[in-house]
Design a protein around this motif. Structure first.
Motif, PDB file in Angstrom:
ATOM      1  N   ASP A 145      -2.480  -4.974   1.590  1.00  0.00           N
ATOM      2  CA  ASP A 145      -2.630  -3.770   2.420  1.00  0.00           C
ATOM      3  C   ASP A 145      -3.932  -3.050   2.096  1.00  0.00           C
ATOM      4  O   ASP A 145      -4.689  -2.651   2.994  1.00  0.00           O
ATOM      5  N   ASN A 146      -4.181  -2.877   0.795  1.00  0.00           N
ATOM      6  CA  ASN A 146      -5.400  -2.181   0.375  1.00  0.00           C
ATOM      7  C   ASN A 146      -6.651  -2.947   0.789  1.00  0.00           C
ATOM      8  O   ASN A 146      -7.663  -2.342   1.189  1.00  0.00           O
ATOM      9  N   THR A 204      -7.158  -9.473  -4.106  1.00  0.00           N
ATOM     10  CA  THR A 204      -6.055  -8.547  -4.385  1.00  0.00           C
ATOM     11  C   THR A 204      -5.810  -8.456  -5.882  1.00  0.00           C
ATOM     12  O   THR A 204      -6.028  -7.438  -6.509  1.00  0.00           O
ATOM     13  N   SER A 222      -3.647  -4.968  -3.668  1.00  0.00           N
ATOM     14  CA  SER A 222      -2.657  -5.440  -2.692  1.00  0.00           C
ATOM     15  C   SER A 222      -3.349  -5.866  -1.408  1.00  0.00           C
ATOM     16  O   SER A 222      -4.484  -5.468  -1.141  1.00  0.00           O
ATOM     17  N   GLN A 271       3.747  -0.549  -8.129  1.00  0.00           N
ATOM     18  CA  GLN A 271       2.402  -0.239  -7.659  1.00  0.00           C
ATOM     19  C   GLN A 271       1.416  -1.388  -7.847  1.00  0.00           C
ATOM     20  O   GLN A 271       0.321  -1.369  -7.304  1.00  0.00           O
ATOM     21  N   GLU A 279       0.817  -1.205   0.000  1.00  0.00           N
ATOM     22  CA  GLU A 279       0.000   0.000   0.000  1.00  0.00           C
ATOM     23  C   GLU A 279       0.858   1.264   0.000  1.00  0.00           C
ATOM     24  O   GLU A 279       0.521   2.255  -0.645  1.00  0.00           O
ATOM     25  N   ASP A 280       1.986   1.247   0.709  1.00  0.00           N
ATOM     26  CA  ASP A 280       2.860   2.412   0.785  1.00  0.00           C
ATOM     27  C   ASP A 280       4.294   1.989   0.473  1.00  0.00           C
ATOM     28  O   ASP A 280       5.065   1.644   1.369  1.00  0.00           O
ATOM     29  N   SER A 309      -8.493  -5.130  -5.114  1.00  0.00           N
ATOM     30  CA  SER A 309      -7.896  -3.977  -4.437  1.00  0.00           C
ATOM     31  C   SER A 309      -6.490  -3.657  -4.924  1.00  0.00           C
ATOM     32  O   SER A 309      -6.021  -2.537  -4.752  1.00  0.00           O
TER      33      SER A 309
END
Length: 325
Positions: A210-211, A174, A208, A100, A70-71, A206
């Protein structure tokens, strides 16, 4: 590159006695499906280095990418000390490439813009067959144990308490190449619960884990299929908190991110890269701090042929094929 998949039978306990009956017609050690760009003369299911030395790559700068998160900026810092070690071991400049998406990482490898990488579990076969990826290492605990579990999570008060409660709701995946983020839960839901994506529940992608986790916590998704190793690291960084989500299903254990390199690197450089992974001292580093949150403390040797057998079986059960050319 195109990957197609159709969900077929897969039992809930993915590494259990039930596998034998569920996959009676599926060979666990399914053969590799390498792109015509590659050859596998030694039979290890991964692309050989080119026999023509003129095709060996020896770049001044090595490009490294970790699986999409996510980051990415957070992981640029996490990997910085290791990448300095890799630079010293190889005599090369090393650049962190903040990908990304899984698709962007796969394309960078295939195009020759990515030299060293960590690919997510389900993405490893794609990278091997379509990008010439040669995995050689995985993170493990001090005792050599490794792996993670797929979990299906929801937010408190969603009204979803069991897998059956997903009917009529939205489940986030994901990406289509992800093992725990798509393939394993897809096969599980169809085989054990008779639930078809798009018919019994709505889907979203999403990008990922994280997302997906943040999407559930923020109630953007009713539920999501995620890798619990990612969730543990997010909990440790206080990105999410205990009680922000609830787990309604946990799978058996899968291998985690595989680290490897492009097949066309100069073999001497490739050996230095591998040595750098196994000689790295984790103590006191940002890598140790981050991955201790999921119980990992070292790199251990792996082989695609052995360690990814169960993942290839899941892919076969989902009808996955690779059209790389």
């Amino acid at each position: 590159m195109q990957i197609s998949s159709l969900a077929h039978a897969l039992p809930r306990t993915l590494i259990s006695a039930a596998v034998a009956s569920a996959f009676a017609l599926v060979a666990v050690n399914a053969s590799a499906d390498l792109s015509s760009r590659y050859v596998d003369n030694d039979g290890d299911m991964i692309a050989d280095a080119p026999s023509d030395e003129s095709q060996w790559a020896d770049p001044d700068t090595l490009v490294f990418a970790y699986t999409p998160v996510e980051d990415p900026a957070v992981y640029a810092d996490v990997w910085s000390d290791f990448l300095e070690h890799l630079s010293e071991a190889t005599g090369k400049e090393v650049q962190f490439f903040p990908v990304q998406s899984n698709a962007a990482q796969q394309e960078a490898l295939r195009a020759g813009r990515l030299h060293v990488a960590g690919f997510n579990t389900g993405g490893v076969p794609v990278a091997v067959n379509c990008g010439g990826f040669r995995p050689f290492a995985m993170m493990a605990a001090e005792d050599g144990s490794f792996g993670y579990e797929m979990e299906i999570i929801t937010y408190p008060g969603s009204g979803i308490e069991t897998v059956e409660d997903l009917e009529g709701r939205q489940l986030a995946f994901t990406s289509e190449t992800s093992n725990s983020g798509f393939r394993a839960p897809s096969a599980l839901l169809r085989s054990e619960y008779g639930m078809e994506a798009g018919e019994d529940f709505e889907t979203a992608f999403s990008g990922s884990h994280d997302n997906s986790i943040l999407g559930v916590v923020n109630e953007d998704y009713d539920a999501a299929a995620i890798a619990n190793s990612v969730a543990r690291r997010m909990l440790a960084r206080d990105v999410v908190a205990e009680g922000d989500y609830e787990v309604i299903y946990t799978s058996d254990t899968f291998p985690t991110t595989a680290y490897g390199l492009a097949n066309n690197l100069n073999p001497e450089l490739a050996e230095k890269i591998q040595d750098a992974f196994f000689s790295y001292d984790w103590e006191g580093t940002a890598l140790e701090s981050e991955f201790a949150n999921s119980g990992e403390a070292q790199f251990i040797p792996i082989t695609y042929q052995e360690n990814w057998a169960v993942i290839r079986t899941i892919a076969d059960a989902n009808g996955v094929t690779y059209d790389c050319d």
